[in-house]
Design a protein around this motif. Structure first.
Motif, PDB file in Angstrom:
ATOM      1  N   ILE A  70       0.825  -1.216   0.000  1.00 37.53           N
ATOM      2  CA  ILE A  70       0.000   0.000   0.000  1.00 37.53           C
ATOM      3  C   ILE A  70       0.857   1.264   0.000  1.00 37.53           C
ATOM      4  N   ARG A 112       1.045   5.407  -2.334  1.00 36.18           N
ATOM      5  CA  ARG A 112      -0.303   5.788  -2.748  1.00 36.18           C
ATOM      6  C   ARG A 112      -0.433   7.309  -2.711  1.00 36.18           C
ATOM      7  N   GLN A 165      -3.612   8.784   1.713  1.00 32.26           N
ATOM      8  CA  GLN A 165      -3.550   7.784   2.775  1.00 32.26           C
ATOM      9  C   GLN A 165      -4.948   7.288   3.160  1.00 32.26           C
ATOM     10  N   ALA A 170      -4.533   4.356   0.721  1.00 33.75           N
ATOM     11  CA  ALA A 170      -3.996   3.236   1.502  1.00 33.75           C
ATOM     12  C   ALA A 170      -5.016   2.686   2.484  1.00 33.75           C
ATOM     13  N   GLY A 200      -5.754  -2.679   2.375  1.00 34.17           N
ATOM     14  CA  GLY A 200      -5.681  -1.660   3.417  1.00 34.17           C
ATOM     15  C   GLY A 200      -6.819  -1.789   4.412  1.00 34.17           C
ATOM     16  N   LEU A 203      -0.619   1.447   9.196  1.00 38.51           N
ATOM     17  CA  LEU A 203      -0.001   1.792   7.918  1.00 38.51           C
ATOM     18  C   LEU A 203       1.510   1.759   8.013  1.00 38.51           C
TER      19      LEU A 203
END
Length: 706
Positions: free
Chosen positions: A549, A552, A555, A611, A644, A692
């Motif tokens: 992810i 990107r 977010q 993400a 995600g 993340l």
């Protein structure tokens, strides 16, 4: 008295009555038709004679070098038109070279007879001008066809001789509007078929001779049908020395005879079917049956001596000498490839023979037919399953198989069966539905059954029929000592019907609890099936981890009902500041959508460039179709596709049934959402940042290891 004896008595009576009443058959009004006479070809005194002795002979002039230019020059004598005898002309010119009837024949309209046999006439003449014509003799010429309405208006015509020509075709309406014929001779031609209506004479006649042709069938182009309120004939019809292979059933069907009772309309007739290459199968059964009945009663005619050409085992045998049970036809449709299926005319049933065919199960289908007789013995069939064709089965033989189980529905389908043979098998139990069968129809092994309370009906069932001697000695084995119990006199105690009531009650209670538990489990699985699917998806994402992810554009993808002032204000005042605090770039439709683009395309692109996803749920959100579409896309991409995390914030309480989206409903039911106060939002965003970051670190480690 059997049906065959009744039929024989009826036919004999009818024949005798006809022999008595035939002498009062109405005479013809023509003075040229003399007294009747007897012929050995007729079963009864049925024939008349057309005489030409009193007619005046016409003289024909013909030059054989130009035979087409023939004509009548004069009569050899005159006649007295006032005489009450047979008066008129006789055109008589035989053994000559005529190629056509003399051109001036219509001038002699009082011609009663034409005798032009043994010439070379090749075209059938137009005789409509000779209204008094009673006899036509064109034997031994070169005629090839008989046209339509060839005898139209010739009401006095009684005798037609057309044998020994080259006639290959008779128009279906050739005899339309004709006359009450006495004799019709069409033998020794090249006919391949004849029209049924030609034989439908509603008056007595003598001969209709179609012998020595190439006839293979009887046609019915005119759709002639026997009328049940009329009498036809009688007379003698010869179809000998032709190429008929099928019996008269096809012939009789063509003229409307559909059953044996209607055959009485033709029973006074004489038929000659000898010297035809008959294939002796079910199609000749009716003919063989009638002849066998007559022969067995001492009645004999040479015409009964019809022989078979095929099959080989019957070649040369008279039909009346072949056992009636042997007249069968092969049936192929629905027949198992290891079986032989035949239509047995005598038994009026389709017989399926599969004995010794190494079958492991009962075939799924059978040939069509109202009655089936199945020979399935000497195979390896273990189960007797339900098959729809069993309702049409009158007899089934399953001896010498490995049969151990009978479907409870089978006896109901076989309730009209006359014989069900289950001997030489391994049947230990019988379904109670076997009582649907008659005791006289069922055949069982004597010592294979095991005693149980399920057999307590057996003694009473035997009393329903007087014919159950073959079942009287059947026993069952009573464990544990293998004691043999005679079922005819067995009591409930013998069969072990009295058991420990406490054990039985405990068993029944356990069975009830188990059933209720299984039912409750099924209900829960149905009601909460979507909740189970959501749990499975989240566990799979947690176990397998998220896919790449990093890099990107955004977010977080934020899904909110932009038309709701309250929802939009919460996002603007609470959620976005929390995301900005951690430096998380957000995509918020329609704020970040490309002007003029399709909303659904923007949602899909925004999710793929983000993400993570956050959904803000409220009453306005679940009532909006576009919002539910955004959630569905976010769930499929982030949770199912593991691209995600997906966070849900609930702004206001939403009931389980308020949303049409099953996965959102499941997450709300499972309380997989965050509250909307500031403290809860900060914790949720901090957890999202950590997630993340972990995904990014894992991706970098994988890249370094690579």
């Amino acid at each position: 008295m059997t049906a065959h004896k009744i039929l024989l008595l009826t036919l004999t009576t009818l024949v005798l009555l006809r022999m008595v009443t035939s002498v009062i058959a109405p005479d013809h009004d023509d003075m040229c038709i003399k007294r009747r006479y007897t012929t050995d070809k007729c079963m009864i005194n049925c024939c008349w004679r057309f005489t030409t002795n009193d007619l005046v002979k016409l003289n024909v002039s013909v030059n054989c070098s130009s035979p087409a230019d023939s004509h009548i020059i004069n009569a050899l004598s005159s006649f007295n038109t006032s005489s009450t005898s047979c008066v008129g002309y006789h055109l008589d010119h035989t053994l000559s070279c005529l190629t056509a009837i003399p051109d001036n024949y219509c001038h002699y309209h009082q011609t009663r007879a034409i005798t032009l046999h043994d010439n070379s006439i090749f075209e059938f003449p137009d005789l409509r001008c000779l209204r008094l014509l009673g006899k036509l003799d064109l034997r031994s010429n070169n005629l090839k066809t008989i046209p339509s309405y060839a005898f139209n208006g010739l009401t006095k015509l009684r005798v037609i001789y057309l044998s020994h020509n080259e006639i290959a075709h008779i128009h279906p309406k050739a005899f339309e509007s004709c006359c009450p014929l006495i004799n019709l001779y069409l033998g020794h031609n090249k006919l391949t078929t004849i029209e049924a209506s030609v034989m439908g004479q509603p008056h007595p006649f003598c001969h209709m001779m179609f012998n020595h042709n190439l006839i293979t069938s009887i046609s019915n182009t005119n759709h002639f049908q026997l009328k049940k309120d009329r009498t036809y004939g009688p007379g003698y019809v010869s179809l000998s020395h032709n190429r008929l292979t099928k019996g008269p059933k096809e012939i009789l069907t063509a003229i409307g005879v559909t059953n044996m009772a209607e055959l009485g309309q033709l029973m006074f007739w004489g038929f000659n079917f000898r010297h035809n290459p008959f294939h002796c199968d079910c199609s000749v059964y009716e003919m063989a049956l009638i002849w066998k009945l007559f022969v067995s009663s001492g009645v004999w005619y040479d015409n009964f001596n019809v022989t078979c050409a095929t099959p080989r085992r019957f070649s040369g045998l008279p039909m009346h000498a072949i056992p009636l049970d042997n007249f069968t036809c092969n049936v192929f449709g629905g027949c198992h490839d290891k079986c032989v299926c035949e239509l047995n005319a005598h038994q009026r049933a389709t017989v399926v023979s599969c004995q010794g065919a190494d079958l492991r199960s009962l075939p799924d289908v059978m040939p069509q037919g109202r009655r089936l007789i199945l020979h399935m013995n000497n195979n390896s069939i273990r189960n007797f399953p339900r098959r729809n064709f069993l309702s049409r089965t009158t007899s089934i033989n399953l001896r010498d198989n490995a049969l151990s189980k009978i479907d409870r529905n089978v006896p109901h389908l076989l309730r009209n069966a006359e014989r069900v043979d289950l001997r030489d098998n391994d049947l230990k139990y019988l379904p109670q539905t076997i009582r649907a069968l008659s005791p006289k129809a069922l055949f069982l092994d004597l010592h294979t059954l095991t005693c149980s309370c399920d057999l307590k009906w057996f003694p009473a069932w035997l009393q329903y029929s007087d014919d159950h001697a073959h079942l009287n000695n059947i026993t069952c084995r009573k464990p544990p000592l293998d004691e043999r119990i005679l079922l005819l006199n067995a009591t409930e105690e013998d069969l072990g019907c009295f058991q420990n009531t406490n054990d039985l009650a405990a068993y029944e209670f356990a069975l009830i609890i188990t059933s209720i538990s299984l039912l409750a489990l099924v209900v829960l699985l149905v009601v909460f099936r979507h909740e189970l699917v959501v749990v499975f998806h989240h566990l799979a994402a947690r176990k397998k981890g998220y896919q790449q992810i990093a890099n990107r554009r955004y977010q977080v993808f934020v899904s909110v009902n932009a038309d709701s002032h309250e929802d939009s204000q919460w996002v603007r005042d609470v959620l976005l500041p929390a995301l900005d605090h951690h430096g998380l770039a957000s995509y918020l439709p329609p704020r970040d959508s490309v002007p003029g683009s399709v909303e659904m395309d923007d949602v899909t692109k925004g999710l793929h460039h983000s993400a993570a996803a956050i959904t803000v749920v409220s009453h306005d959100y679940v009532d909006s179709g576009p919002c539910l579409f955004q959630f569905s896309q976010a769930y499929s991409h982030k949770v199912v596709g593991r691209h995600g995390p997906l966070l849900v914030f609930r702004l206001s309480p939403v009931s389980r049934m308020a949303t049409r989206e099953p996965r959102l409903r499941a997450m709300l039911t499972l309380r997989m959402f965050y509250a909307t106060n500031i403290g809860s939002v900060k914790r949720a965003v901090a957890k999202l940042v950590a997630t993340l970051s972990d995904v990014q670190d894992n991706a970098e480690e994988v890249e370094l290891d690579g």
